[in-house]
Design a protein around this motif. Structure first.
Motif, mmCIF file in Angstrom:
data_model
loop_
_atom_site.group_PDB
_atom_site.id
_atom_site.type_symbol
_atom_site.label_atom_id
_atom_site.label_comp_id
_atom_site.label_asym_id
_atom_site.label_seq_id
_atom_site.Cartn_x
_atom_site.Cartn_y
_atom_site.Cartn_z
ATOM 1 N N GLY A 456 4.909 42.486 -23.109
ATOM 2 C CA GLY A 456 5.264 40.869 -23.298
ATOM 3 C C GLY A 456 6.834 40.776 -22.451
ATOM 4 N N ILE A 457 7.601 41.705 -22.799
ATOM 5 C CA ILE A 457 8.975 41.343 -22.078
ATOM 6 C C ILE A 457 8.938 41.280 -20.505
ATOM 7 N N GLN A 458 8.043 42.370 -20.036
ATOM 8 C CA GLN A 458 7.964 42.587 -18.500
ATOM 9 C C GLN A 458 7.185 41.017 -18.236
ATOM 10 N N HIS A 459 6.205 40.553 -18.901
ATOM 11 C CA HIS A 459 5.376 39.316 -18.512
ATOM 12 C C HIS A 459 6.404 37.931 -18.518
ATOM 13 N N PHE A 460 7.270 37.900 -19.396
ATOM 14 C CA PHE A 460 8.313 36.943 -19.581
ATOM 15 C C PHE A 460 9.408 37.002 -18.440
ATOM 16 N N GLU A 461 9.804 38.452 -18.100
ATOM 17 C CA GLU A 461 10.658 38.288 -17.168
ATOM 18 C C GLU A 461 10.239 38.046 -15.744
ATOM 19 N N ARG A 462 8.861 38.245 -15.588
ATOM 20 C CA ARG A 462 8.234 37.792 -14.379
ATOM 21 C C ARG A 462 7.837 36.253 -14.208
ATOM 22 N N LEU A 463 7.616 35.727 -15.383
ATOM 23 C CA LEU A 463 7.043 34.423 -15.480
ATOM 24 C C LEU A 463 8.246 33.405 -15.202
ATOM 25 N N PHE A 464 9.299 33.655 -15.944
ATOM 26 C CA PHE A 464 10.552 32.962 -15.836
ATOM 27 C C PHE A 464 11.629 33.451 -14.907
ATOM 28 N N GLY A 465 11.383 34.256 -14.193
ATOM 29 C CA GLY A 465 12.446 34.930 -13.198
ATOM 30 C C GLY A 465 13.689 35.321 -13.981
ATOM 31 N N ILE A 466 13.593 36.096 -15.091
ATOM 32 C CA ILE A 466 14.628 36.482 -15.643
ATOM 33 C C ILE A 466 14.940 37.920 -15.510
ATOM 34 N N GLN A 467 15.873 38.592 -14.928
ATOM 35 C CA GLN A 467 16.158 39.959 -14.822
ATOM 36 C C GLN A 467 17.334 40.132 -15.848
ATOM 37 N N PRO A 468 17.304 40.703 -16.904
ATOM 38 C CA PRO A 468 18.437 40.674 -17.720
ATOM 39 C C PRO A 468 19.605 41.649 -17.023
ATOM 40 N N GLU A 469 20.986 41.075 -17.603
ATOM 41 C CA GLU A 469 21.958 41.970 -17.263
ATOM 42 C C GLU A 469 22.779 42.471 -18.480
ATOM 43 N N ALA A 470 22.160 41.879 -19.651
ATOM 44 C CA ALA A 470 22.886 42.210 -20.887
ATOM 45 C C ALA A 470 21.775 42.487 -21.852
#
Length: 772
Positions: A456-470
């Motif tokens: 789920g985290i990987q999908h949301f990262e891809r879907l919303f273009g978010i690469q966490p830095e924290a």
């Protein structure tokens, strides 16, 4: 349209952000542009929708007003940014192809219940989609569960494998059609098809698989039904033998099953339904709604054992509408047509959504399956809601709500991930001022659910273009979500105390920075002193908190084992109140208590072995439930407290309690326990005792809020934590606080339970990062 003289016109570039893809926004723009006599274009991109519009200034003003004030039903506009640019002398207004970009800020709509137009066509014999179980348009149907990437176009969804027939393609290409660029658009000639299978997975020859499935359900069979976000397990809710069989096969001994009813009138035969509850039941989100049962309810007792409520939903897919209608025909008009519709899994596992996995895992449970060939990309359970005096309260946020973002009042300066808690897990990804709280993941207690969490985290990262830095995480060192967070190779890791996150989730929802008086009450949360907290009165803002008061510590003998066996907590509280003499009390609990099991626990407590101190209000509810003989051991989390509430007879009187001085003050319930024991010995009816207990807890918490206000001047109270899913306690406490001229805030958009933790963690982390 002839080109307008460039010297007399203005051109504007308009960027619209929000839920504006897959909701009919571009045809809406197209139609208004034509009405206003404007030229230009509109397109989807990775940030939302971009419009370039050209024409007379007054026409542009009318167009922009319509854009702001009359969006399509499923659209949610978060921002509109417009600027004048040089005219180009276009000859027409057109919808152009989507454009991918580097930054992704486009939002994806949640899955939405079948709209009235599609429902009318579904049951119209003259319509070409008559009885087609996948009918949809830009105003309804699957979104989140089929999308693989953005921009939201058909080739980025699981519908890409179904080429449209000429008739569907013509609708898809027509900007004035309700199905213009409806990505799941299809019909019986070109789209997904249903099939009825045996438990072994063999296809059955059935002219009408849905009608045959309904007849099987009416005969007492258990079927797996493939829905929007996964499989359900279904059976006749009035068939006691079928419901009991489903419990045995699913290994779900007591937790209530959800129900599906065809319409409001049927639900009203079973439950009390007010206007607000009816509005939620019929909303486009279509959650399961928890309602009070009527005394004469015909539902099988095993659907919701020892419960005075039922969780019911209305159909939200065309397949559901067809199935429940066929089931109603099969069982006849002399009884309510109601199906059990519970999640397709074994207890504690995530819901099955891949066909092969469903066949493997569900075959031992079901007698057959009604399935189809449209793939589900992201599993998504049904949401659960209820109505209280404070309005709609979400108990599980998933289908119909996720992945709709929540705005943060304190924007995060860098992208971040919040990992949530161990139970009822959700995660949250945040970028700028938007927090994307995930669908319900579940309890992170097995590999399958942990895998679902990671995917789920990987999908949301891809879907919303978010690469966490924290990354933000709970302080409990043994939570799998915490271990996951600490293993990530990210430069900034922020631990957030459990109950601070609960209160911060309320602040984030309401756009409040604080400070407020926060009352956080639940079963357990790791405290800053290493104890297990759960009955807390805080002064908190998004940055920090100070503990003002807490329930007096008692030992938790055996740790998690005490959660599963509430009798242990009853014995602990009696030990606190009476010392060793409690074993001589002449009350039913003591007479039936196996003191041989207690003595080793007493030694564990004495030697401080696996008996951490706890201030949990949830464990106090467990103790009282056990003391009154309601529930000595539980089969699911919160069962003792839920059954305790069900028995309560509302009371205006309360038991004594004691509140100490200092900071943090302690709330001592020893007088309360002694008074309950006295009432038990005198034969006071259990419902009266339970009602007085609830009133006492409300009085105690309200008194502590008054004390904190006197010390701090604060008058806003935020309530959060799983204990506040107790409707009686919540309503009594809110009433007392409001009578005392407090402003009361509760969770409305995320659950008060641990399903809301990730939002609170994200809000705290964003505030801390911004303050650095």
């Amino acid at each position: 349209m002839a080109a307008l003289p460039i010297t007399t016109i203005t051109r504007r570039r308009i960027a619209v952000q929000g839920i504006v893809q897959g909701v009919g926004f571009r045809p809406f723009v197209y139609g208004h542009a034509l009405q206003c006599g404007l030229v230009g274009f509109v397109l989807n991109d990775s940030t939302g929708v971009t419009i370039e519009i050209e024409g007379q200034r007054d026409a542009l003003v009318r167009f922009e007003l319509a854009l702001r004030d009359q969006p399509p039903p499923l659209a949610r506009i978060d921002s509109i940014m417009a600027e004048d640019i040089a005219p180009r002398g276009d000859r027409a207004f057109v919808i152009t192809h989507s454009v991918a970009g580097d930054e992704r800020r486009a939002l994806i709509s949640p899955d939405t219940a079948t709209c009235a137009d599609c429902l009318r066509e579904l049951f119209d014999p003259s319509d070409r989609r008559y009885r087609y179980p996948f009918i949809n348009c830009t105003n309804c149907g699957p979104r989140f569960t089929i999308v693989q990437d953005v921009p939201y176009d058909r080739d980025r969804t699981t519908m890409r494998v179904f080429p449209m027939c000429p008739a569907c393609q013509a609708e898809y290409d027509n900007p004035l059609d309700r199905r213009f660029h409806a990505q799941p658009n299809a019909c019986a000639s070109c789209g997904p098809q249903v099939v009825l299978r045996t438990a072994a997975g063999d296809a059955l020859a059935a002219a009408d698989p849905i009608t045959t499935a309904a007849q099987q359900l009416a005969s007492g069979m258990i079927l797996a039904i493939k829905g929007l976000g996964g499989y359900h397990l279904a059976c006749d809710a009035l068939n006691e033998a079928a419901v009991t069989r489903l419990r045995q096969r699913k290994h779900r001994e007591a937790k209530p099953f959800a129900l599906l009813a065809p319409n409001l009138s049927t639900i009203r035969q079973l439950c009390e339904v007010n206007e607000d509850e009816a509005a939620v039941l019929t909303s486009r989100r279509r959650p399961i709604v928890v309602l009070r049962q009527r005394c004469e309810c015909l539902i099988a007792a095993d659907v919701a054992p020892h419960s005075t409520t039922l969780g019911i939903m209305l159909p939200y897919t065309p397949l559901h509408h067809l199935l429940i209608a066929a089931f109603a025909s099969a069982v006849g008009p002399d009884r309510p047509a109601v199906l059990v519709m519970t999640s397709g899994n074994l207890s504690d596992e995530p819901i099955a959504y891949h066909d092969d996995d469903a066949q493997t895992r569900l075959a031992p449970i079901v007698d057959g399956a009604l399935t189809h060939d449209r793939d589900i990309y992201m599993r998504c359970d049904d949401s659960v809601a209820r109505i209280t005096v404070a309005g709609e309260q979400i108990m599980r946020r998933s289908r119909g709500y996720a992945p709709e973002p929540i705005s943060l009042s304190c924007a995060s300066p860098i992208p971040l991930l919040a990992c949530g808690g161990q139970l009822k897990n959700t995660f949250c990804l945040a970028k700028h001022n938007q927090a994307f709280v995930s669908h319900h993941i579940g309890d992170l207690e097995n590999l399958e659910t942990l895998t679902s969490f990671r995917e789920g985290i990987q999908h949301f990262e891809r879907l919303f273009g978010i690469q966490p830095e924290a990354v933000a995480y709970d302080l409990h060192p043994e939570y799998l979500a915490t271990k996951f967070a600490l293993e990530l190779e990210l430069p900034q890791k922020l631990g957030v105390q459990h109950h601070h996150a609960h209160i911060a989730s309320v602040l984030a929802e309401h756009g409040v920075m604080g400070p407020v008086i926060g009352v956080a009450a639940d079963g357990s949360g790791y405290g800053t002193d290493g104890a297990i907290w759960g009955g807390e009165v805080l002064v908190a803002d998004l940055l920090q908190f100070e503990r003002q008061a807490h329930l007096a510590y008692v030992p938790l003998p055996g740790g998690d084992q005490a959660v599963r066996q509430p009798w242990r907590m009853a014995a602990v509280y009696l030990q606190q109140a009476y010392g060793d003499a409690w074993t001589n009390l002449d009350i039913p609990f003591v007479r039936h208590c196996d003191l041989g099991r207690w003595r080793p626990l007493a030694q564990m407590i004495k030697h401080r072995l696996n008996s951490p101190p706890t201030s949990s209000l949830g464990r106090l509810f467990d103790a009282v439930a056990a003391l009154l003989g309601i529930r000595l051991a539980v089969l699911y989390e919160g069962q003792a407290a839920i059954e305790l509430e069900m028995l309560a007879e509302p009371s205006t009187s309360s038991y004594p309690f004691a509140c100490g001085e200092g900071t943090p003050a302690t709330m001592d319930v020893t007088p309360l326990l002694r008074a309950i024991v006295a009432d038990v010995r005198q034969g006071v009816p259990i419902p009266h005792i339970v009602g007085r207990f609830h009133r006492t807890i409300a009085d105690m918490l309200a008194e502590m809020c008054c004390r904190v206000r006197a010390q701090t001047g604060l008058h806003v109270v935020a309530l959060s934590g799983g204990v506040f899913q107790n409707r009686l306690l919540l309503e009594q406490l809110v009433a007392q606080l409001e009578e005392g001229e407090f402003q009361v805030l509760i969770n409305r958009r995320v659950p008060a339970n641990d399903g809301g933790l990730s939002l609170g963690q994200a809000a705290v982390a964003a505030a801390r990062l911004q303050s650095r």
